[in-house]
Design a protein around this motif. Structure first.
Motif, PDB file in Angstrom:
ATOM      1  N   LEU A 169      -1.492   6.924   2.038  1.00  0.00           N
ATOM      2  CA  LEU A 169      -2.959   5.878   2.702  1.00  0.00           C
ATOM      3  C   LEU A 169      -2.514   4.902   3.260  1.00  0.00           C
ATOM      4  CD1 LEU A 169      -4.833   6.967  -0.885  1.00  0.00           C
ATOM      5  CD2 LEU A 169      -5.632   7.725   1.480  1.00  0.00           C
ATOM      6  N   LEU A 170      -1.393   4.540   3.220  1.00  0.00           N
ATOM      7  CA  LEU A 170      -1.154   3.431   3.872  1.00  0.00           C
ATOM      8  C   LEU A 170      -0.894   3.736   5.411  1.00  0.00           C
ATOM      9  CD1 LEU A 170      -0.943   0.277   3.576  1.00  0.00           C
ATOM     10  CD2 LEU A 170       2.066   1.098   3.175  1.00  0.00           C
ATOM     11  N   ARG A 171      -0.379   5.209   5.569  1.00  0.00           N
ATOM     12  CA  ARG A 171      -0.371   4.655   7.127  1.00  0.00           C
ATOM     13  C   ARG A 171      -1.558   5.696   7.561  1.00  0.00           C
ATOM     14  NH1 ARG A 171       4.887   8.126   5.579  1.00  0.00           N
ATOM     15  NH2 ARG A 171       6.560   6.324   5.171  1.00  0.00           N
ATOM     16  N   GLY A 172      -2.864   6.448   7.364  1.00  0.00           N
ATOM     17  CA  GLY A 172      -3.727   6.263   6.923  1.00  0.00           C
ATOM     18  C   GLY A 172      -5.435   5.790   7.072  1.00  0.00           C
ATOM     19  N   ASP A 173      -5.711   5.901   6.179  1.00  0.00           N
ATOM     20  CA  ASP A 173      -7.125   4.826   5.535  1.00  0.00           C
ATOM     21  C   ASP A 173      -6.640   2.853   5.616  1.00  0.00           C
ATOM     22  OD1 ASP A 173      -8.001   7.518   5.926  1.00  0.00           O
ATOM     23  OD2 ASP A 173      -8.317   7.562   3.168  1.00  0.00           O
ATOM     24  N   GLY A 174      -5.621   3.093   5.317  1.00  0.00           N
ATOM     25  CA  GLY A 174      -5.382   1.672   4.177  1.00  0.00           C
ATOM     26  C   GLY A 174      -4.804   0.951   2.990  1.00  0.00           C
ATOM     27  N   LEU A 175      -4.957   0.439   2.551  1.00  0.00           N
ATOM     28  CA  LEU A 175      -4.717  -0.378   1.088  1.00  0.00           C
ATOM     29  C   LEU A 175      -5.287  -1.547   0.922  1.00  0.00           C
ATOM     30  CD1 LEU A 175      -1.439   1.480  -0.313  1.00  0.00           C
ATOM     31  CD2 LEU A 175      -4.055   2.403  -0.281  1.00  0.00           C
ATOM     32  N   ASN A 176      -5.569  -1.493  -0.066  1.00  0.00           N
ATOM     33  CA  ASN A 176      -6.015  -2.925  -0.336  1.00  0.00           C
ATOM     34  C   ASN A 176      -5.029  -3.780  -1.038  1.00  0.00           C
ATOM     35  OD1 ASN A 176      -6.143  -3.143  -3.346  1.00  0.00           O
ATOM     36  ND2 ASN A 176      -8.042  -1.924  -2.888  1.00  0.00           N
ATOM     37  N   TYR A 177      -4.600  -5.392  -1.131  1.00  0.00           N
ATOM     38  CA  TYR A 177      -3.684  -5.458  -1.540  1.00  0.00           C
ATOM     39  C   TYR A 177      -3.227  -4.869  -3.461  1.00  0.00           C
ATOM     40  CZ  TYR A 177      -0.531  -9.057  -2.755  1.00  0.00           C
ATOM     41  OH  TYR A 177       0.634 -10.176  -2.947  1.00  0.00           O
ATOM     42  N   CYS A 178      -4.121  -4.886  -3.986  1.00  0.00           N
ATOM     43  CA  CYS A 178      -4.334  -4.710  -5.313  1.00  0.00           C
ATOM     44  C   CYS A 178      -3.339  -3.163  -4.760  1.00  0.00           C
ATOM     45  CB  CYS A 178      -4.980  -4.653  -6.288  1.00  0.00           C
ATOM     46  SG  CYS A 178      -5.718  -6.079  -6.184  1.00  0.00           S
ATOM     47  N   GLU A 179      -3.481  -2.626  -4.398  1.00  0.00           N
ATOM     48  CA  GLU A 179      -2.825  -0.873  -4.562  1.00  0.00           C
ATOM     49  C   GLU A 179      -1.597  -0.892  -3.630  1.00  0.00           C
ATOM     50  OE1 GLU A 179      -7.377   1.882  -3.239  1.00  0.00           O
ATOM     51  OE2 GLU A 179      -6.151   0.363  -1.754  1.00  0.00           O
ATOM     52  N   VAL A 180      -1.200  -1.303  -3.193  1.00  0.00           N
ATOM     53  CA  VAL A 180       0.539  -1.626  -2.366  1.00  0.00           C
ATOM     54  C   VAL A 180       0.820  -1.759  -3.809  1.00  0.00           C
ATOM     55  CG1 VAL A 180       1.195  -3.104  -0.751  1.00  0.00           C
ATOM     56  CG2 VAL A 180      -0.925  -2.471  -0.127  1.00  0.00           C
ATOM     57  N   SER A 181       0.090  -3.323  -4.463  1.00  0.00           N
ATOM     58  CA  SER A 181       1.256  -3.957  -5.647  1.00  0.00           C
ATOM     59  C   SER A 181       1.429  -2.388  -6.156  1.00  0.00           C
ATOM     60  CB  SER A 181       0.324  -4.906  -6.255  1.00  0.00           C
ATOM     61  OG  SER A 181       0.054  -5.974  -5.465  1.00  0.00           O
ATOM     62  N   ARG A 182       0.182  -1.744  -6.983  1.00  0.00           N
ATOM     63  CA  ARG A 182       0.403  -0.974  -7.515  1.00  0.00           C
ATOM     64  C   ARG A 182       1.523   0.260  -6.970  1.00  0.00           C
ATOM     65  NH1 ARG A 182       1.718   1.257 -12.181  1.00  0.00           N
ATOM     66  NH2 ARG A 182       0.594   2.797 -13.187  1.00  0.00           N
ATOM     67  N   MET A 183       1.311   0.646  -5.552  1.00  0.00           N
ATOM     68  CA  MET A 183       2.354   1.558  -4.498  1.00  0.00           C
ATOM     69  C   MET A 183       3.571   1.130  -4.828  1.00  0.00           C
ATOM     70  SD  MET A 183       2.702   2.525  -1.208  1.00  0.00           S
ATOM     71  CE  MET A 183       3.285   0.542  -0.475  1.00  0.00           C
ATOM     72  N   LEU A 184       3.931   0.283  -5.193  1.00  0.00           N
ATOM     73  CA  LEU A 184       5.451  -0.403  -4.629  1.00  0.00           C
ATOM     74  C   LEU A 184       5.783  -0.597  -6.342  1.00  0.00           C
ATOM     75  CD1 LEU A 184       4.539  -4.259  -3.172  1.00  0.00           C
ATOM     76  CD2 LEU A 184       6.063  -1.636  -2.348  1.00  0.00           C
ATOM     77  N   GLN A 185       4.913  -1.338  -7.513  1.00  0.00           N
ATOM     78  CA  GLN A 185       5.707  -0.768  -8.834  1.00  0.00           C
ATOM     79  C   GLN A 185       5.723   0.818  -9.154  1.00  0.00           C
ATOM     80  OE1 GLN A 185       2.132  -1.614 -11.451  1.00  0.00           O
ATOM     81  NE2 GLN A 185       3.655  -2.584 -12.830  1.00  0.00           N
ATOM     82  N   CYS A 186       4.642   1.261  -8.552  1.00  0.00           N
ATOM     83  CA  CYS A 186       5.024   2.490  -9.482  1.00  0.00           C
ATOM     84  C   CYS A 186       6.796   3.291  -9.231  1.00  0.00           C
ATOM     85  CB  CYS A 186       4.406   3.633  -8.510  1.00  0.00           C
ATOM     86  SG  CYS A 186       2.533   3.972  -9.888  1.00  0.00           S
TER      87      CYS A 186
END
Length: 198
Positions: A142-159
Motif C-alpha cells: 500500500l505504501l508504494r501504491g495508495d500510500g499510508l498515514n503515519y499510524c499505518e507506517v508505524s504499524r507496518m514497522l512494528q509488525c
C-alpha cells in the motif's frame, strides 16, 4: 440384553459417524496436499452436506477454492463461518489470506482480519509471526501504491520488527531489515496525511 445390543448399535453408529468425519477431513486434506483442489472442493462440499455444524469443513472448502483463485466464492464461504463464529481463528486466517491474495480486494481489509488473528494466536506458533508478516507486507504494498498515514507506517514497522525478531533466519529477514531501516530514516513527520514511497 436388548439394551446392551441397542447400546452397541448406537456406539457403532457413533463410531461410523466419527470415522466418516475423520475420513472427509483426511481425504480432503490429502487432496489439498496433492494440489488436487477440485477433488478437495468436492470432498469438503460432501462433508458439509454430511455435517453442516462442523465449521472445519467450510474453512477447508474455502482453502480449496482459494487455491483455485475462486476468491469471491471462498470469501462467501468464510463469511458464512464467521457469521456463526466471529472468532473462528481458521476462518479469520483464511479471510485474511484470501483477501491478501485476491488482486481485486482491499489490502486494508486483509490487515483487519490479521489484526483479529493475532490476539487469538499462540505466540510460539507460526500463525502469530506470519500474521505480522502479512500485515507488514500489505502495508508495504500500500505504501508504494495508495500510500499510508503515519499510524499505518508505524504499524507496518512494528509488525515487520516482530516478524524479524521471531524469524531472524527467514529467507526474507535481511531484505525486511533493510526496508525497515530505510523507512525509519526517510519517513516524514506526523503532519503528512498520506505518504507514498515508490
Amino acid at each position: 440384553m436388548k439394551l446392551y445390543f441397542l447400546a452397541v448399535i448406537l456406539l457403532l453408529q457413533f463410531y461410523a459417524e466419527v470415522q466418516g468425519q475423520i475420513n472427509y477431513l483426511n481425504k480432503g486434506n490429502e487432496y489439498l496436499t496433492e494440489k488436487n483442489y477440485k477433488a478437495a472442493e468436492r470432498t469438503f462440499r460432501e462433508a458439509i452436506e454430511s455435517d453442516s455444524s462442523n465449521l472445519t469443513y467450510p474453512c477447508q472448502l474455502a482453502l480449496a477454492l482459494m487455491s483455485q483463485d475462486q476468491h469471491a466464492e471462498a470469501q462467501k464461504v468464510i463469511e458464512g463461518v464467521l457469521a456463526k463464529d466471529p472468532v473462528n481463528i481458521a476462518a479469520l486466517w483464511y479471510a485474511g489470506t484470501n483477501t491478501f491474495l485476491d488482486s481485486n480486494s482491499d489490502l486494508r481489509i486483509a490487515v483487519s482480519y490479521f489484526e483479529k488473528v493475532i490476539p487469538l494466536s499462540n505466540k510460539t506458533q507460526g500463525q502469530y509471526y506470519s500474521a505480522h508478516w502479512f500485515i507488514g507486507r500489505a502495508y508495504q504494498i500500500l505504501l508504494r501504491g495508495d500510500g499510508l498515514n503515519y499510524c499505518e507506517v508505524s504499524r507496518m514497522l512494528q509488525c515487520y520488527e516482530i516478524y524479524i525478531k521471531l524469524q531472524p533466519d527467514a529467507d526474507d529477514s535481511q531484505e525486511i531489515r533493510a526496508f525497515v531501516a530505510h523507512i525509519q530514516q526517510v519517513r516524514p513527520s506526523e503532519n503528512l496525511l498520506k505518504w507514498v514511497n515508490r
